[in-house]
Scaffold this active site. Structure first.
Site, PDB file in Angstrom:
ATOM      1  N   GLU A  19      32.250  26.107  46.171  1.00  0.00           N
ATOM      2  CA  GLU A  19      33.039  24.918  46.483  1.00  0.00           C
ATOM      3  C   GLU A  19      33.420  24.147  45.226  1.00  0.00           C
ATOM      4  O   GLU A  19      34.536  23.641  45.113  1.00  0.00           O
ATOM      5  CB  GLU A  19      32.266  24.004  47.445  1.00  0.00           C
ATOM      6  N   TYR A 101      33.006  15.341  50.075  1.00  0.00           N
ATOM      7  CA  TYR A 101      33.628  16.628  50.410  1.00  0.00           C
ATOM      8  C   TYR A 101      32.649  17.788  50.217  1.00  0.00           C
ATOM      9  O   TYR A 101      32.446  18.597  51.122  1.00  0.00           O
ATOM     10  CB  TYR A 101      34.880  16.852  49.549  1.00  0.00           C
ATOM     11  N   ASP A 119      39.895  17.653  52.783  1.00  0.00           N
ATOM     12  CA  ASP A 119      40.572  17.801  51.499  1.00  0.00           C
ATOM     13  C   ASP A 119      42.060  17.549  51.724  1.00  0.00           C
ATOM     14  O   ASP A 119      42.471  17.121  52.814  1.00  0.00           O
ATOM     15  CB  ASP A 119      40.314  19.183  50.885  1.00  0.00           C
TER      16      ASP A 119
END
Length: 388
Positions: A19, A101, A119
């Site tokens: 990520e 996030y 996002d």
């Protein structure tokens, strides 16, 4: 530690690394980086033992080096705290560098927690589904997107749902050319419905466009300093080395290696740039370029532009070749309160280093220049001269 717990930690760690790498970087670019990273540091404990220089080199080319510093620091924090990888958003947020996030992505994908991930792609999908015209960068609007995403997430397969929603935004629900006819949720899309009723409404009007802040323009003089041990040697047997300087541990590109460079106040002509470089080399390395016998050659290679998210850096590049004259003449002085690190690197090791893309551009320019010179004038030997 049980095998199950081992797998759990590995899963959380792998999602975390992927990520962080995927933030503003394409999947196709990340794949090879991710494989190399996981081969070198397969677990959080392996990463925690790495040095900042090692992770910077592995990361080189992905940009946003602040993220990899936080990744290393976060790994050390987890190991020092007992080594068990946290799985809830609240616990993940306590780790250095993990924001809302990333915490949501790790918790939902690795640990199946029913939490949202938002996002830019998800914002685009939701803004069109719900006809949200408010500024998507406004704090209150961002909060509402997270709330709506939380209401949509599938409690049984949250990780799959979140990834599917992001993929939908990245592909069919694209910024400028959405494939509404093939979209699986087009029947629920309010903006698409409105666009069919009102020709003034377009799907691409959502989300609201936000004017980006202007990039700051900066200029630097980069001196690729090559030290020759043998002044007459030109070919591949040359024992020449380059000077690399380590950037400060804080700020842009912290802790990374670069060629000696000077930040300029504005665009500058060749004379002004060389004066700035000469002063820098004199004050920093005790290199007096007024000794004409020291300079083998000095050539203006050209210029290139490197773009960061908020800075457009124009680099004027020169190749400065010097006689060695003993290591005692190269002595980096202490600058202010902090000593700056530098080192010699030969051509082979320099080519294999994990250089930033900006430094790599400069190095490539120099290599191409050398190849052109050698092919244009075969057998040419270096002479003690300053080329303007």
């Amino acid at each position: 530690m049980s095998g199950g717990l081992d797998e759990r930690d590995k899963r959380g760690y792998a999602v975390w690394v992927s990520e962080v790498m995927l933030q503003q970087t394409r999947v196709s670019t990340v794949i090879d980086y991710f494989k190399r990273w996981m081969n070198k540091w397969p677990t959080l404990h392996h990463l925690a033992q790495a040095s900042l220089e090692e992770v910077n080199e592995m990361w080189a080319g992905l940009g946003y080096y602040r993220r990899v510093r936080f990744l290393l620091q976060g790994a050390k924090e987890v190991v020092e705290g007992g080594g068990r990888f946290p799985e809830t958003v609240s616990d993940l947020r306590k780790i250095k560098g993990i924001g809302e996030y990333t915490a949501g992505a790790i918790a939902s994908i690795a640990f199946r927690k029913a939490v949202p991930v938002v996002d830019g792609n998800v914002v685009r999908v939701i803004s069109r589904l719900k006809t949200i015209s408010a500024n998507p960068k406004d704090a209150a609007t961002v909060k509402s997107f997270w709330k709506l995403a939380g209401q949509l997430v599938d409690p049984c397969r949250p990780g799959d749902f979140n990834q599917a929603l992001m993929e939908l935004g990245a592909t069919l629900c694209s910024l400028s050319n959405p494939g509404c006819a093939a979209c699986p949720i087009s029947a629920q899309c309010h903006v698409l419905s409105l666009s069919g009723e009102n020709e003034l409404v377009h799907v691409t009007d959502y989300p609201t466009k936000v004017v980006k802040a202007k990039q700051r323009h900066e200029f630097s003089a980069v001196s690729v300093v090559e030290i020759l041990n043998c002044q007459e040697t030109m070919g591949p047997q040359s024992s020449s080395k380059y000077i690399l300087v380590k950037r400060p541990n804080k700020g842009l590109l912290a802790g990374l290696w670069e060629f000696p460079s000077v930040l300029l106040e504005k665009e500058a002509d060749l004379t002004s740039r060389r004066k700035a470089v000469d002063n820098y080399l004199q004050s920093s390395f005790n290199l007096d370029l007024k000794e004409s016998t020291r300079i083998v050659s000095r050539e203006n290679i050209g210029e290139c532009v490197h773009v960061f998210s908020h800075i457009r850096l124009k680099m004027y590049v020169e190749l400065l070749v010097l006689h060695a004259k003993g290591n005692r003449s190269i002595d980096y002085k202490k600058q202010g309160k902090e000593s700056i690190t530098w080192k010699y690197v030969d051509n082979e090791n320099l080519g294999n280093m994990g250089l930033t893309s900006g430094v790599r551009k400069v190095y490539t320019m120099v290599q191409k220049h050398k190849q052109t010179e050698q092919s244009t004038i075969p057998g040419r030997r270096r002479k003690t001269a300053v080329r303007r």
